[in-house]
Structures are given as C-alpha cells and as structure tokens.
Design an enzyme around this catalytic site. Sequence first.
Site, PDB file in Angstrom:
ATOM      1  CG  ASP A 183      76.228  15.629  53.392  1.00 50.97           C
ATOM      2  OD1 ASP A 183      75.217  15.343  52.704  1.00 50.97           O
ATOM      3  OD2 ASP A 183      76.632  14.909  54.320  1.00 50.97           O
TER       4      ASP A 183
ATOM      5  CE1 TYR B  68      72.035   9.847  52.118  1.00 50.47           C
ATOM      6  CE2 TYR B  68      70.214  11.374  51.745  1.00 50.47           C
ATOM      7  CZ  TYR B  68      71.372  11.023  52.424  1.00 50.47           C
ATOM      8  OH  TYR B  68      71.878  11.855  53.389  1.00 50.47           O
TER       9      TYR B  68
ATOM     10  CG  HIS C 234      78.675  15.688  58.569  1.00 50.22           C
ATOM     11  ND1 HIS C 234      79.405  14.993  57.636  1.00 50.22           N
ATOM     12  CD2 HIS C 234      77.608  16.204  57.897  1.00 50.22           C
ATOM     13  CE1 HIS C 234      78.812  15.062  56.452  1.00 50.22           C
ATOM     14  NE2 HIS C 234      77.722  15.804  56.587  1.00 50.22           N
TER      15      HIS C 234
END
Length: 242
Positions: free
Chosen positions: A57, A158, A213
């Site tokens: 990730d 982010y 994931h």
Amino acid sequence: MREFKSEFRVVAVDMRGYGESDLPLSSDSYSFDSLVTDVKDIVEYLGYNRCCLVGHDWGGTIAWLFAIHYPEMVTKLIVLNSPHPSLLKSSHFFFYQLPRFPELMFSINDFKVALKALFTSRSTGIGRKGRLLTAEDLEAYLYALSQPGALTGALNYYRNVFSSLPLSQNHVRSPVLLLWGERDAFFEQEMAEACRLYIRNHFRLNIISGASHWLQQDQPDIVNTLIWTFLKEGEGRKSYRN
C-alpha cells in the site's frame, strides 16, 4: 519477519506519522521526497548501502519511489498491492485533500466504525474469514490512531499525493516482484498489468486468486513462497549481505 530472519536481517519500519514514530502535523513534512529520504537514512544508519525492499500500500508507493531515486541501493524490489506511482488514481484521494473534515469523519465513535469497516467489511476487508484481525489487533490499531496527531499524520500521505507524484515519472531499474490480490477493492487489476511499462529489468507479476487488498493476511504462505522464489533468483543473498 519470522519467515525471512533466518537468512536476512529483516527490519520493519513505522514511517513518520505511524506507530511510535514522530507525528509532525504539517503536511509539508510528508512530502514523498522526505519519506524516501527517511528510508535511505534508515538503511545507511543500519550499516548497509543497499537492500531488498518490500512495501505494501503506501509502503509500496514509497518503495517504488525509493527504487526510482536510489536504484543503486535496491537489490530487489517487492511490492504488494500498490501500483507504480505514475498510475496512482483514486476518487478517495480527493476527499482527503479537505482540511480537518476527514479527521472528523474517521474519529466518530472513537475511530471504531471506519477502522473496523476497513479491515472487516465484505468489500474492503481481509478476504479469508480465518485470517480476520482479532479484537486485540483492532484495538492496537485504534489505540495507535487515537494518539494526538496520529490520524492527521496518516492522512497527510494522501494530501501530498498530487504535488509529489510528478517526481515519479521515471523507470525502475531493479528486478521487481509485484504481488496483487485478485479482489483488491482499492486498485484495479489493470493497474498491476500496466506497471510493466515502467520497469527496465526483470518484472514478475503474480495475481493471487481470492486474495483481497490485504493479501499478506489472506494468503501468507503463498506470499512468502513467492517472495522466497524471487529472492533466490539471479542476484541473491550474497549481494544483499554486501
């Protein structure tokens, strides 16, 4: 770490903004340049000039960028469910650009609703029932994210994505193993296939059937076996140890 410590020195890092590492509040402290430099500093502090680098990730994004900027330091690159940074695109990235509101939404009910859904919901959670996080596991995550500044630190990854990713328009020159959960709810499988366009060395992509994931939780034995096979090919452990 238990799997590979017999033949490698294995180090797991709490990147800035996570765990007990520093939690700077300014989003500028989470530029991708700074995060990549953190990895370089850690490797060198441990007394090495190169390593086999593994990331999942966001850790995978930093690993890609590290291999781009410091190719001489990466013997082999192993990435789990994270596309090459040039391919990063997701609608939820835009939501996290808002100031303070994402923190408010995630912290409702002491963080439990959002975090529990992330790991346990049918769409985004760990895919295999027998591999679900225990109550103690979830409580550990809740505790870490509830510390002052911790949630903002995590979200700042982010908030830097659009300003930092133009730096990623380069190719990776290390051998790359990309492992991908077939049922990833965050990234499309086509993004995994497209990664080969950015590799200037051996590239192996393994799609793990039925895995989410969180493929290292879903299929740890398969993931470990694939990593062992990749590590023992070509450049091996001797070059790593140097």
